[in-house]
Write a protein that holds these residues in place. Structure first.
Motif, PDB file in Angstrom:
ATOM      1  N   UNK A  46     -77.006 -54.280 -30.235  1.00 17.77           N
ATOM      2  CA  UNK A  46     -78.449 -54.459 -30.275  1.00 17.77           C
ATOM      3  C   UNK A  46     -79.127 -53.601 -29.212  1.00 17.77           C
ATOM      4  N   UNK A  47     -78.594 -53.601 -28.015  1.00 17.51           N
ATOM      5  CA  UNK A  47     -79.149 -52.770 -26.943  1.00 17.51           C
ATOM      6  C   UNK A  47     -79.086 -51.298 -27.314  1.00 17.51           C
ATOM      7  N   UNK A  48     -77.974 -50.891 -27.893  1.00 25.58           N
ATOM      8  CA  UNK A  48     -77.820 -49.492 -28.307  1.00 25.58           C
ATOM      9  C   UNK A  48     -78.874 -49.109 -29.335  1.00 25.58           C
ATOM     10  N   UNK A  49     -79.130 -49.991 -30.302  1.00 25.19           N
ATOM     11  CA  UNK A  49     -80.117 -49.691 -31.329  1.00 25.19           C
ATOM     12  C   UNK A  49     -81.519 -49.583 -30.730  1.00 25.19           C
ATOM     13  N   UNK A  50     -81.863 -50.492 -29.821  1.00 21.80           N
ATOM     14  CA  UNK A  50     -83.165 -50.427 -29.172  1.00 21.80           C
ATOM     15  C   UNK A  50     -83.318 -49.143 -28.361  1.00 21.80           C
ATOM     16  N   UNK A  51     -82.271 -48.757 -27.662  1.00 18.41           N
ATOM     17  CA  UNK A  51     -82.322 -47.531 -26.863  1.00 18.41           C
ATOM     18  C   UNK A  51     -82.424 -46.293 -27.750  1.00 18.41           C
ATOM     19  N   UNK A  52     -81.691 -46.283 -28.867  1.00 18.30           N
ATOM     20  CA  UNK A  52     -81.781 -45.160 -29.798  1.00 18.30           C
ATOM     21  C   UNK A  52     -83.174 -45.054 -30.405  1.00 18.30           C
ATOM     22  N   UNK A  53     -83.778 -46.198 -30.720  1.00 20.14           N
ATOM     23  CA  UNK A  53     -85.126 -46.173 -31.286  1.00 20.14           C
ATOM     24  C   UNK A  53     -86.137 -45.674 -30.267  1.00 20.14           C
ATOM     25  N   UNK A  54     -85.955 -46.084 -29.022  1.00 19.75           N
ATOM     26  CA  UNK A  54     -86.828 -45.587 -27.957  1.00 19.75           C
ATOM     27  C   UNK A  54     -86.727 -44.064 -27.854  1.00 19.75           C
ATOM     28  N   UNK A  55     -85.503 -43.539 -27.873  1.00 17.76           N
ATOM     29  CA  UNK A  55     -85.294 -42.091 -27.766  1.00 17.76           C
ATOM     30  C   UNK A  55     -85.868 -41.356 -28.972  1.00 17.76           C
ATOM     31  N   UNK A  56     -85.679 -41.933 -30.170  1.00 21.99           N
ATOM     32  CA  UNK A  56     -86.202 -41.296 -31.378  1.00 21.99           C
ATOM     33  C   UNK A  56     -87.729 -41.231 -31.330  1.00 21.99           C
ATOM     34  N   UNK A 113     -89.909 -37.870 -31.304  1.00 20.65           N
ATOM     35  CA  UNK A 113     -90.732 -37.601 -32.485  1.00 20.65           C
ATOM     36  C   UNK A 113     -92.221 -37.723 -32.192  1.00 20.65           C
ATOM     37  N   UNK A 114     -92.599 -38.749 -31.421  1.00 19.80           N
ATOM     38  CA  UNK A 114     -94.016 -39.062 -31.232  1.00 19.80           C
ATOM     39  C   UNK A 114     -94.556 -38.714 -29.855  1.00 19.80           C
ATOM     40  N   UNK A 115     -93.667 -38.366 -28.927  1.00 17.04           N
ATOM     41  CA  UNK A 115     -94.111 -38.054 -27.577  1.00 17.04           C
ATOM     42  C   UNK A 115     -93.808 -39.180 -26.615  1.00 17.04           C
ATOM     43  N   UNK A 116     -93.724 -38.878 -25.328  1.00 13.26           N
ATOM     44  CA  UNK A 116     -93.287 -39.867 -24.332  1.00 13.26           C
ATOM     45  C   UNK A 116     -94.264 -41.006 -24.095  1.00 13.26           C
ATOM     46  N   UNK A 117     -95.486 -40.934 -24.620  1.00 14.80           N
ATOM     47  CA  UNK A 117     -96.451 -42.007 -24.414  1.00 14.80           C
ATOM     48  C   UNK A 117     -96.842 -42.685 -25.730  1.00 14.80           C
ATOM     49  N   UNK A 118     -95.914 -42.699 -26.671  1.00 13.01           N
ATOM     50  CA  UNK A 118     -96.199 -43.273 -27.986  1.00 13.01           C
ATOM     51  C   UNK A 118     -96.537 -44.764 -27.914  1.00 13.01           C
ATOM     52  N   UNK A 119     -96.063 -45.435 -26.843  1.00 12.66           N
ATOM     53  CA  UNK A 119     -96.337 -46.873 -26.727  1.00 12.66           C
ATOM     54  C   UNK A 119     -97.828 -47.171 -26.583  1.00 12.66           C
ATOM     55  N   UNK A 120     -98.636 -46.142 -26.272  1.00 12.08           N
ATOM     56  CA  UNK A 120    -100.082 -46.332 -26.175  1.00 12.08           C
ATOM     57  C   UNK A 120    -100.740 -46.299 -27.553  1.00 12.08           C
ATOM     58  N   UNK A 121     -99.937 -46.032 -28.601  1.00 12.16           N
ATOM     59  CA  UNK A 121    -100.459 -46.093 -29.958  1.00 12.16           C
ATOM     60  C   UNK A 121    -100.925 -44.775 -30.526  1.00 12.16           C
ATOM     61  N   UNK A 156     -90.810 -52.788 -29.130  1.00 12.13           N
ATOM     62  CA  UNK A 156     -90.754 -51.950 -27.931  1.00 12.13           C
ATOM     63  C   UNK A 156     -92.159 -51.631 -27.421  1.00 12.13           C
ATOM     64  N   UNK A 157     -93.085 -51.329 -28.333  1.00  6.62           N
ATOM     65  CA  UNK A 157     -94.460 -51.046 -27.938  1.00  6.62           C
ATOM     66  C   UNK A 157     -95.092 -52.274 -27.281  1.00  6.62           C
ATOM     67  N   UNK A 158     -94.912 -53.442 -27.909  1.00  2.11           N
ATOM     68  CA  UNK A 158     -95.482 -54.678 -27.376  1.00  2.11           C
ATOM     69  C   UNK A 158     -94.898 -54.996 -26.001  1.00  2.11           C
ATOM     70  N   UNK A 159     -93.590 -54.837 -25.856  1.00  2.00           N
ATOM     71  CA  UNK A 159     -92.926 -55.107 -24.579  1.00  2.00           C
ATOM     72  C   UNK A 159     -93.421 -54.166 -23.497  1.00  2.00           C
ATOM     73  N   UNK A 160     -93.585 -52.884 -23.857  1.00  2.00           N
ATOM     74  CA  UNK A 160     -94.071 -51.895 -22.887  1.00  2.00           C
ATOM     75  C   UNK A 160     -95.487 -52.230 -22.428  1.00  2.00           C
ATOM     76  N   UNK A 161     -96.354 -52.589 -23.362  1.00  2.00           N
ATOM     77  CA  UNK A 161     -97.748 -52.885 -23.020  1.00  2.00           C
ATOM     78  C   UNK A 161     -97.859 -54.111 -22.132  1.00  2.00           C
TER      79      UNK A 161
END
Length: 228
Positions: A4-14, A18-26, A84-89
């Motif tokens: 599970x941790x690996x999948x979350x980390x891979x999704x973060x990297x993807x 793909x979207x840029x290092x600040x994608x968590x801002x939407x 991940x976005x919700x957790x980051x915010x």
């Protein structure tokens, strides 16, 4: 929990790639607004098309369970991205803490088996899919995120995906998504049908033939099979 941790980390990297290092801002690096909830309900609609649900058309259509599993994994990308976005915010947890909390849910524990799971009934699968859709249409909150995690893991269970199978298909799709980006997906000239098979099916077949493939080896296999 490691898978599970690996999948979350891979999704973060993807998402970072793909979207840029600040994608968590939407917003993507190109300034495009991101709506993960919309991604979830639109992909869930594609999942529903795995069933012969149309009473006025193709009434003899059988459920495409192989495609259903691929669509479940597609939705998983977006569910993780939203989490991940919700957790980051909110800044309440690290990815490690998030993975630990998610792994402690009873629904996740049901997936943590090496036994082959069986598909639930089409009716029950449809209920779970529509529960995921329903949750993606309400405001995001801690309660919504918690319910979405539970409903998704229940959906994976009814879709006959144990943790190992979910992980393997997710990693495969993650690598396929990277491959798509590297071969013109955003530009619109990527070829999705390879010698009569959709690229998803090619990827899934590769894992079924060799479950010990590394992500790097899978990428190279896709590269050789790509009809460029």
């Amino acid at each position: 929990m490691n898978k599970l941790l690996c999948m979350l980390e891979l999704q973060q990297k993807l998402n970072d790639a793909t979207n840029g290092p600040e994608w968590e801002k939407g917003v993507t690096k190109q300034g495009k607004k991101i709506n993960w909830c919309r991604c979830i309900y639109m992909e869930s609609a594609e999942m529903i098309d795995s069933f012969g649900w149309k009473h006025w058309k193709s009434i003899a259509q059988e459920t495409d369970y192989a495609n259903l599993q691929i669509e479940i994994v597609d939705v998983w990308h977006f569910v993780m991205s939203l989490i991940l976005e919700f957790t980051h915010k909110n800044g309440a947890e690290t990815i490690e803490e998030l993975a630990l909390r998610m792994s402690q849910t009873p629904e996740y524990q049901k997936l943590s088996t090496e036994q082959n799971l069986v598909f639930g009934s089409d009716e029950l699968l449809m209920v779970k899919i529509e529960n995921v859709v329903r949750l993606s249409l309400i405001p995001v909150s801690p309660e919504m995120i918690g319910a979405l995690i539970e409903e998704f893991f229940e959906l994976a269970y009814l879709g006959a995906l144990n943790l190992t199978q979910l992980y393997r298909l997710y990693v495969g799709k993650n690598i396929l998504n990277q491959f798509r980006q590297d071969h013109g997906y955003k530009e619109g000239h990527y070829i999705k049908i390879w010698n009569g098979l959709e690229d998803n099916a090619v990827m899934k077949s590769a894992w079924e033939k060799n479950g010990d493939l590394t992500p790097e080896a899978l990428y190279e296999l896709l590269k050789k099979a790509y009809p460029a």
